[in-house]
Design an enzyme around this catalytic site. Sequence first.
Site, PDB file in Angstrom:
ATOM      1  N   LYS A  79       0.795  -1.199   0.063  1.00 57.40           N
ATOM      2  CA  LYS A  79      -0.024  -0.051   0.014  1.00 57.40           C
ATOM      3  C   LYS A  79       0.884   1.305   0.118  1.00 57.40           C
ATOM      4  O   LYS A  79       1.651   1.381   0.773  1.00 57.40           O
ATOM      5  CB  LYS A  79      -0.986   0.012   1.357  1.00 57.40           C
ATOM      6  CG  LYS A  79      -1.800   1.379   1.246  1.00 57.40           C
ATOM      7  CD  LYS A  79      -2.495   0.978   2.425  1.00 57.40           C
ATOM      8  CE  LYS A  79      -3.550   2.201   2.773  1.00 57.40           C
ATOM      9  NZ  LYS A  79      -4.483   2.205   4.236  1.00 57.40           N
ATOM     10  N   SER A 155      -9.075   2.851   3.465  1.00 58.09           N
ATOM     11  CA  SER A 155      -8.431   3.402   2.631  1.00 58.09           C
ATOM     12  C   SER A 155      -7.147   2.421   1.844  1.00 58.09           C
ATOM     13  O   SER A 155      -6.353   2.906   0.968  1.00 58.09           O
ATOM     14  CB  SER A 155      -7.339   4.167   3.349  1.00 58.09           C
ATOM     15  OG  SER A 155      -6.408   3.806   4.235  1.00 58.09           O
ATOM     16  N   SER A 179      -9.683   0.599   7.521  1.00 57.48           N
ATOM     17  CA  SER A 179      -8.943   0.741   6.224  1.00 57.48           C
ATOM     18  C   SER A 179      -8.475  -0.650   5.817  1.00 57.48           C
ATOM     19  O   SER A 179      -8.128  -0.782   4.639  1.00 57.48           O
ATOM     20  CB  SER A 179      -7.883   1.789   6.331  1.00 57.48           C
ATOM     21  OG  SER A 179      -8.621   2.917   6.438  1.00 57.48           O
TER      22      SER A 179
END
Length: 481
Positions: A79, A155, A179
């Site tokens: 990520k 996220s 997230s």
Amino acid sequence: MSDFRGQLTRELAEAVRHETVSSLELVEAALERIEATAELNAFITVVADSARECARQADQAASRDENLGPLHGVPVAIKDLRSRKAGVRNTMGLAPLADNVAGEDSIIVERLEAAGAVIVGTTNTPALGHTIKTENRLVGATPTPFDHNRSAGGSSGGSAAALAAGTVQLATGSDIGGSLRVPASCCNVIGLKPTFGLVPERVPNDGFSPHSPFFVDGPMARTTEDIAVFLDVLAGHDSRDPYSVPAPNVDYVGAIDRPTDDLSVAYSLNLGLQPIAPAVRETVTAAVDDLAAAGATVDTTDVSLPPYGELSKAYIQQVGVFFRTFARQIAAEYQIDFEAADVEETVRATIELGAEIDATAERLQNGPRTAAYDGIEDALEGSDVLVTPTLTVPPYSKHLADGYPTEIDGQSVRGVPTDMMLTWIFNLTGHPAASVPAGLTDDGLPVGLQIVGKRFAEADILSVAAALERARPWMDHYPDG
């Protein structure tokens, strides 16, 4: 193009080790799959050349019969937030950082590469990971592969979409309110928020920031076994993280074989907090019923928590202070003026959440946090895990400008992210929690089941996740495109 989507990480690493498949083949398949699913905007940066070179080195190591790691030669994604690889762009989803290059590896990247993994790219995230939709001005919005008009969540939406599309076996995520788990729910994969301190990560210049609320990094994958293998690689002490703890003497992979009839599950539909959309309620109830039919002991439980308004205020105040501080640190380090910079209005709004909160008011929110912790502990008493829906609604619109639903099951809600999820409570309390696929709605949209365990009881979470996977297999439920 070879298709390795149905295979487990351990199988692929062993195949590379025994030279029945090459790491370069796996990487080429991953890169082709990334290109074929480019409309998902799952990746911010693809490092094709370095991935191929790492794969060649992995194949050479296998040919020399070296002592190889558990992820040897397997393609993974990281990520684009706190997972940093030296020499690769680290944008944090911010357009002003489009050309920023990481100067050093993060701890997670060190551990991945030490285990033999091959990083093929960085995945999409909203700017600073600020919300539960993945959209930014760098690459646009990331939809769930199940419906390209609906969000992959956030996220860690890029990681979840990349996994659901079959581009990689494993991907990293992070979680301060959901997230890891929200994108997992939206994309029919697994995201595990581990106990705070189990997976170390050094936050540059502020190693003490992630405790209010608890901000953690964790693994994402398509199968429970892959999550267990991944967690085994990530967990364990690192002196650079002041909150880091030694890994428990636990066999995470062995936990997936625990018999279903040995499991005890407490079930709460909504934790007494929020309305649940009928499609979510029906899918989660069916999943829980299947767990019981497979032999697990399932008891419906009432969870004693502070009222939704009081508890959400505690979360919003503490996460608001966190993001305002985070933004100020980023502004100072990279000379970004968030008032004038090319950033989304939702970023500025999130930063403003902490503008009028003084230190005393923020610390006083530990009162509701403590009451919530006690309530969750009571609910877990006598059970291995507590299960709930992950989201209160199916996947929602992918665009930040569209906002969030203002009505759930005929009841008006505020249209804010905390209305949409039952995840943020466990960032206040610190309990480990995972979202696993519960099933698909009649419209073909994924629904997640959240599994919550006692602190450092990730093995119990994995046992229940594996039992659900046996009862309701989901590996054949991914879109082909």
